[in-house]
Design a protein around this motif. Sequence first.
Motif, PDB file in Angstrom:
ATOM      1  N   VAL A 150       0.770  -1.312  -0.234  1.00 33.80           N
ATOM      2  CA  VAL A 150       0.421  -0.217  -0.026  1.00 33.80           C
ATOM      3  C   VAL A 150       1.015   1.068   0.041  1.00 33.80           C
ATOM      4  N   VAL A 151       2.374   1.097   0.675  1.00 31.37           N
ATOM      5  CA  VAL A 151       2.940   2.275   1.256  1.00 31.37           C
ATOM      6  C   VAL A 151       3.240   2.799  -0.398  1.00 31.37           C
ATOM      7  N   ALA A 152       3.869   1.177  -0.967  1.00 31.49           N
ATOM      8  CA  ALA A 152       4.099   1.547  -2.596  1.00 31.49           C
ATOM      9  C   ALA A 152       3.582   2.387  -3.837  1.00 31.49           C
ATOM     10  N   LYS A 153       1.998   1.832  -3.217  1.00 34.51           N
ATOM     11  CA  LYS A 153       1.260   2.659  -4.023  1.00 34.51           C
ATOM     12  C   LYS A 153       0.931   3.941  -4.177  1.00 34.51           C
ATOM     13  N   TYR A 154       1.350   4.418  -2.746  1.00 32.47           N
ATOM     14  CA  TYR A 154       1.110   5.659  -2.481  1.00 32.47           C
ATOM     15  C   TYR A 154       2.260   6.647  -3.308  1.00 32.47           C
ATOM     16  N   ALA A 155       3.634   5.738  -3.170  1.00 30.00           N
ATOM     17  CA  ALA A 155       4.310   6.729  -3.385  1.00 30.00           C
ATOM     18  C   ALA A 155       4.021   7.046  -4.788  1.00 30.00           C
ATOM     19  N   GLU A 156       3.808   5.355  -5.605  1.00 26.50           N
ATOM     20  CA  GLU A 156       4.096   5.746  -7.103  1.00 26.50           C
ATOM     21  C   GLU A 156       3.014   6.858  -7.200  1.00 26.50           C
ATOM     22  N   SER A 157       2.085   7.163  -6.513  1.00 26.45           N
ATOM     23  CA  SER A 157       1.211   7.562  -7.431  1.00 26.45           C
ATOM     24  C   SER A 157       1.846   9.171  -6.513  1.00 26.45           C
ATOM     25  N   ALA A 158       2.060   8.992  -6.081  1.00 35.61           N
ATOM     26  CA  ALA A 158       3.252  11.190  -5.571  1.00 35.61           C
ATOM     27  C   ALA A 158       3.948  11.374  -6.618  1.00 35.61           C
ATOM     28  N   ARG A 159       5.009  10.522  -7.332  1.00 39.32           N
ATOM     29  CA  ARG A 159       5.546  10.273  -7.892  1.00 39.32           C
ATOM     30  C   ARG A 159       4.944  11.119  -8.907  1.00 39.32           C
ATOM     31  N   ILE A 160       3.789  10.357  -9.583  1.00 36.38           N
ATOM     32  CA  ILE A 160       2.545  10.587 -10.798  1.00 36.38           C
ATOM     33  C   ILE A 160       2.494  11.846 -11.069  1.00 36.38           C
ATOM     34  N   SER A 161       2.051  12.333  -9.561  1.00 35.42           N
ATOM     35  CA  SER A 161       1.161  13.541  -9.088  1.00 35.42           C
ATOM     36  C   SER A 161       3.195  14.616  -9.759  1.00 35.42           C
ATOM     37  N   VAL A 162       3.967  13.954  -9.270  1.00 28.73           N
ATOM     38  CA  VAL A 162       4.897  15.182  -9.289  1.00 28.73           C
ATOM     39  C   VAL A 162       4.934  15.836 -11.382  1.00 28.73           C
ATOM     40  N   ARG A 163       5.293  14.626 -11.826  1.00 30.79           N
ATOM     41  CA  ARG A 163       5.470  14.342 -13.134  1.00 30.79           C
ATOM     42  C   ARG A 163       4.071  15.147 -13.521  1.00 30.79           C
ATOM     43  N   ASN A 164       3.210  15.105 -13.182  1.00 28.70           N
ATOM     44  CA  ASN A 164       1.965  15.455 -13.732  1.00 28.70           C
ATOM     45  C   ASN A 164       1.987  17.768 -13.988  1.00 28.70           C
ATOM     46  N   ILE A 165       2.192  17.578 -13.167  1.00 33.07           N
ATOM     47  CA  ILE A 165       2.734  18.765 -12.423  1.00 33.07           C
ATOM     48  C   ILE A 165       3.541  19.407 -13.114  1.00 33.07           C
ATOM     49  N   ARG A 166       5.306  18.684 -13.068  1.00 33.39           N
ATOM     50  CA  ARG A 166       6.356  19.222 -13.928  1.00 33.39           C
ATOM     51  C   ARG A 166       5.848  19.527 -15.316  1.00 33.39           C
ATOM     52  N   ARG A 167       4.972  18.036 -15.785  1.00 33.89           N
ATOM     53  CA  ARG A 167       4.489  18.401 -17.147  1.00 33.89           C
ATOM     54  C   ARG A 167       3.406  19.850 -17.569  1.00 33.89           C
ATOM     55  N   ASP A 168       2.593  19.851 -16.479  1.00 31.35           N
ATOM     56  CA  ASP A 168       1.961  21.117 -16.802  1.00 31.35           C
ATOM     57  C   ASP A 168       2.739  22.941 -16.502  1.00 31.35           C
ATOM     58  N   ALA A 169       3.950  22.639 -16.004  1.00 31.83           N
ATOM     59  CA  ALA A 169       4.523  23.578 -15.951  1.00 31.83           C
ATOM     60  C   ALA A 169       5.115  23.662 -16.760  1.00 31.83           C
ATOM     61  N   LEU A 170       5.732  22.654 -17.351  1.00 25.69           N
ATOM     62  CA  LEU A 170       6.834  23.037 -19.064  1.00 25.69           C
ATOM     63  C   LEU A 170       6.053  23.692 -20.001  1.00 25.69           C
ATOM     64  N   GLU A 171       4.721  23.256 -20.015  1.00 21.26           N
ATOM     65  CA  GLU A 171       3.377  23.249 -20.614  1.00 21.26           C
ATOM     66  C   GLU A 171       3.509  24.707 -21.061  1.00 21.26           C
ATOM     67  N   LYS A 172       2.740  25.544 -19.535  1.00 21.25           N
ATOM     68  CA  LYS A 172       2.624  27.098 -18.623  1.00 21.25           C
ATOM     69  C   LYS A 172       4.234  27.931 -19.772  1.00 21.25           C
ATOM     70  N   THR A 173       5.283  27.360 -19.212  1.00 21.02           N
ATOM     71  CA  THR A 173       6.726  27.839 -19.697  1.00 21.02           C
ATOM     72  C   THR A 173       6.726  27.835 -21.349  1.00 21.02           C
ATOM     73  N   LYS A 174       6.262  26.978 -21.711  1.00 20.16           N
ATOM     74  CA  LYS A 174       6.686  27.012 -23.540  1.00 20.16           C
ATOM     75  C   LYS A 174       5.580  27.872 -24.007  1.00 20.16           C
ATOM     76  N   LYS A 175       4.319  27.700 -23.546  1.00 16.94           N
ATOM     77  CA  LYS A 175       3.701  29.016 -22.910  1.00 16.94           C
ATOM     78  C   LYS A 175       3.936  30.380 -23.868  1.00 16.94           C
ATOM     79  N   LEU A 176       4.208  30.297 -22.804  1.00 16.49           N
ATOM     80  CA  LEU A 176       4.894  31.741 -22.061  1.00 16.49           C
ATOM     81  C   LEU A 176       6.212  31.849 -23.009  1.00 16.49           C
ATOM     82  N   GLU A 177       6.686  31.164 -23.386  1.00 13.39           N
ATOM     83  CA  GLU A 177       7.992  31.807 -24.506  1.00 13.39           C
ATOM     84  C   GLU A 177       7.607  32.458 -26.040  1.00 13.39           C
ATOM     85  N   LYS A 178       6.416  31.197 -26.420  1.00 11.38           N
ATOM     86  CA  LYS A 178       6.224  31.015 -27.327  1.00 11.38           C
ATOM     87  C   LYS A 178       5.171  32.962 -27.563  1.00 11.38           C
ATOM     88  N   ASP A 179       4.677  32.891 -26.691  1.00 10.38           N
ATOM     89  CA  ASP A 179       3.700  34.195 -26.902  1.00 10.38           C
ATOM     90  C   ASP A 179       4.688  36.300 -26.826  1.00 10.38           C
TER      91      ASP A 179
END
Length: 76
Positions: free
Chosen positions: A7-36
């Motif tokens: 169960v702990v391992a599942k929570y850890a994997e869920s946290a990793r996925i959340s962090v990667r999703n946040i990274r993806r969103d931040a990268l998209e925003k920075t690319k949009k900022l540069e594009k604009d």
Amino acid sequence: RRELSKVVAKYAESARISVRNIRRDALEKTKKLEKDGGCSKDDLHRFTAQIQKMTDETIEKVDEALSSKSKELTTL
């Protein structure tokens, strides 16, 4: 105890996925900022490196927490 460890391992994997999703969103925003025209390519590269560094640090903390919890559960 093994079940709790899984169960702990599942929570850890869920946290990793959340962090990667946040990274993806931040990268998209920075690319949009540069594009604009809001920042230069140099700024984009600096922001990208900074975001990746923060992501790596956070995932490392999650892995450390997983390791310590797993140890704690198996030693009880």
